[in-house]
Motif scaffolding. Structure first.
Motif, PDB file in Angstrom:
ATOM      1  N   HIS A 175       1.495   6.846  -6.624  1.00 28.41           N
ATOM      2  CA  HIS A 175       0.305   7.645  -6.915  1.00 28.41           C
ATOM      3  C   HIS A 175       0.549   9.120  -6.625  1.00 28.41           C
ATOM      4  CE1 HIS A 175      -3.763   9.294  -6.027  1.00 28.41           C
ATOM      5  NE2 HIS A 175      -4.020   8.670  -7.164  1.00 28.41           N
ATOM      6  N   SER A 176       1.309   9.422  -5.562  1.00 27.03           N
ATOM      7  CA  SER A 176       1.527  10.830  -5.211  1.00 27.03           C
ATOM      8  C   SER A 176       2.456  11.502  -6.222  1.00 27.03           C
ATOM      9  CB  SER A 176       2.097  10.951  -3.802  1.00 27.03           C
ATOM     10  OG  SER A 176       3.392  10.377  -3.765  1.00 27.03           O
TER      11      SER A 176
ATOM     12  N   GLN B  56       0.831  -1.198   0.000  1.00 28.21           N
ATOM     13  CA  GLN B  56       0.000   0.000   0.000  1.00 28.21           C
ATOM     14  C   GLN B  56       0.871   1.255   0.000  1.00 28.21           C
ATOM     15  OE1 GLN B  56      -3.245  -0.345  -0.592  1.00 28.21           O
ATOM     16  NE2 GLN B  56      -2.984   1.832  -0.989  1.00 28.21           N
TER      17      GLN B  56
ATOM     18  N   THR C  92       0.972   4.144  -2.842  1.00 27.77           N
ATOM     19  CA  THR C  92       0.761   5.552  -2.494  1.00 27.77           C
ATOM     20  C   THR C  92       1.935   6.403  -2.964  1.00 27.77           C
ATOM     21  OG1 THR C  92      -0.434   4.793  -0.557  1.00 27.77           O
ATOM     22  CG2 THR C  92       0.196   7.105  -0.591  1.00 27.77           C
TER      23      THR C  92
END
Lengths: 154, 185
Positions: A85-86, A78, A82
């Motif tokens: 994705h950021s 996860q 993240t």
């Protein structure tokens, strides 16, 4: 004949492997499996539709190295998703989060299925209808139909 | 009514044809790039970094970009489009509308210095990102890319691809004017 068949089968085998293979040393099989799953699921940001595992682009190589580094640093799946994705946005996730911008991706297929069902329902109703009032020919019309059909037989 | 229904496929075809034609026109005129990826950093602070400058023995960090509106151009000597846009960057820096910074991305520092010596140096400061770490934090997918950073050090825009006067006027000038009015308040 079986030999010819075998030869044909071998001829169809691809000679090049499409996946890019970098030999990263992993400490455990579980880590390797996580790595492979992540580069399978993350999308190459430079390419139109390739995952990190399938792309030769320099940025895909960099991102694979980064996924490897993050796994070795003990980050969870996860946290790695993240991280990507950021920096690269929804585009890098092949399973994007449900937001206002990605709602069409999630609900669009459902909408298409609904439209398909609607069309199917309308069509099936349309087919059933004529058979119900098929007996609508009068005596005179029946006679004419018979005459026409018989005439064609000649 | 039954007859009119027969024309529905034609109508759908015409609508789709018009849509594709419109999109294709936008693509060919450079108004729309289907490959452009929206940056995940819009409105976010420019990522923290501490990296050497290309010229002069010193290190710079993200505070370099605060206090004025600037553009940050990601470039490298291995990038053909960077060669194309270089004369424009030189001209832009001479006009002085906006501060121009560079990120020398995954490049050979000596080659980069030679490049600037022979073709002119539009960059106030060049940040050396040899490993591509800052590029990764910025969500860079290749070179060239150009970021607009406001006085507060926030990323306002990312443009992927080479710059020229036309693209500058169309994509950058309106945003820079908007930032100028915001910051004048």
């Amino acid at each position: 004949m079986p030999r010819l068949f075998l030869m044909l089968c071998f001829g169809l085998l691809p000679l090049v492997a499409l996946a890019v293979v970098e030999a990263y040393p992993f400490e455990s099989e579980a880590e390797r499996r996580r790595y492979n799953a992540l580069i399978d699921e993350l999308r190459c940001p430079k390419c139109q539709n390739q995952n990190l595992a399938g792309s030769d682009a320099p940025i895909a190589q960099d991102l694979r190295a980064e996924v490897y580094r993050l796994i070795r640093d003990g980050k969870s799946d996860q946290e790695i998703l993240t991280f990507m994705h950021s920096r690269y946005g929804d585009f890098v996730l092949y399973r994007p989060r449900l937001t206002l911008e990605t709602v069409a991706l999630w609900l669009g297929p459902l909408l298409l299925v609904l439209i398909g069902a609607l069309v199917w329902w309308r069509l099936s109703r349309g087919v059933a209808k004529p058979s119900a009032d098929n007996a609508g020919l009068s005596e005179a019309e029946q006679a004419r139909l018979k005459a026409v059909l018989e005439k064609r037989d000649d | 009514m039954g007859r009119l229904k027969l024309f529905i496929p034609l109508l759908v075809f015409l609508l789709l044809a018009a849509l594709f034609f419109a999109v294709e026109t936008e693509v060919s005129e450079g108004e729309y790039d289907p490959k452009a990826l929206p940056s995940a950093l819009i409105g976010q602070p420019f990522p923290a970094f501490r990296l050497p400058a290309l010229l002069g023995e010193r290190e710079v960090d993200e505070s370099l970009l605060k206090g004025k509106v600037s553009i940050v151009n990601v470039w490298a000597t291995w990038c053909p489009t960077c060669l194309y846009e270089h004369p424009f960057l030189v001209a832009l820096a001479e006009r002085g509308e906006v501060a121009v910074y560079g990120i020398n991305y995954k490049d050979d520092a000596d080659k980069a210095r030679q490049w600037l010596a022979s073709k002119g140096n539009p960059f106030a400061v060049n940040i050396v990102d040899a490993s591509g770490k800052l590029g990764l934090d910025l969500g860079v997918t290749g070179a060239p890319e150009t970021f607009v950073v406001d006085s507060a050090g926030r990323v306002r825009m990312r443009y992927q691809g080479g710059l020229d006067e036309k693209i500058w006027q169309r994509n950058f000038v309106p945003l820079l004017e908007q930032i100028a009015t915001e910051e004048a308040l």
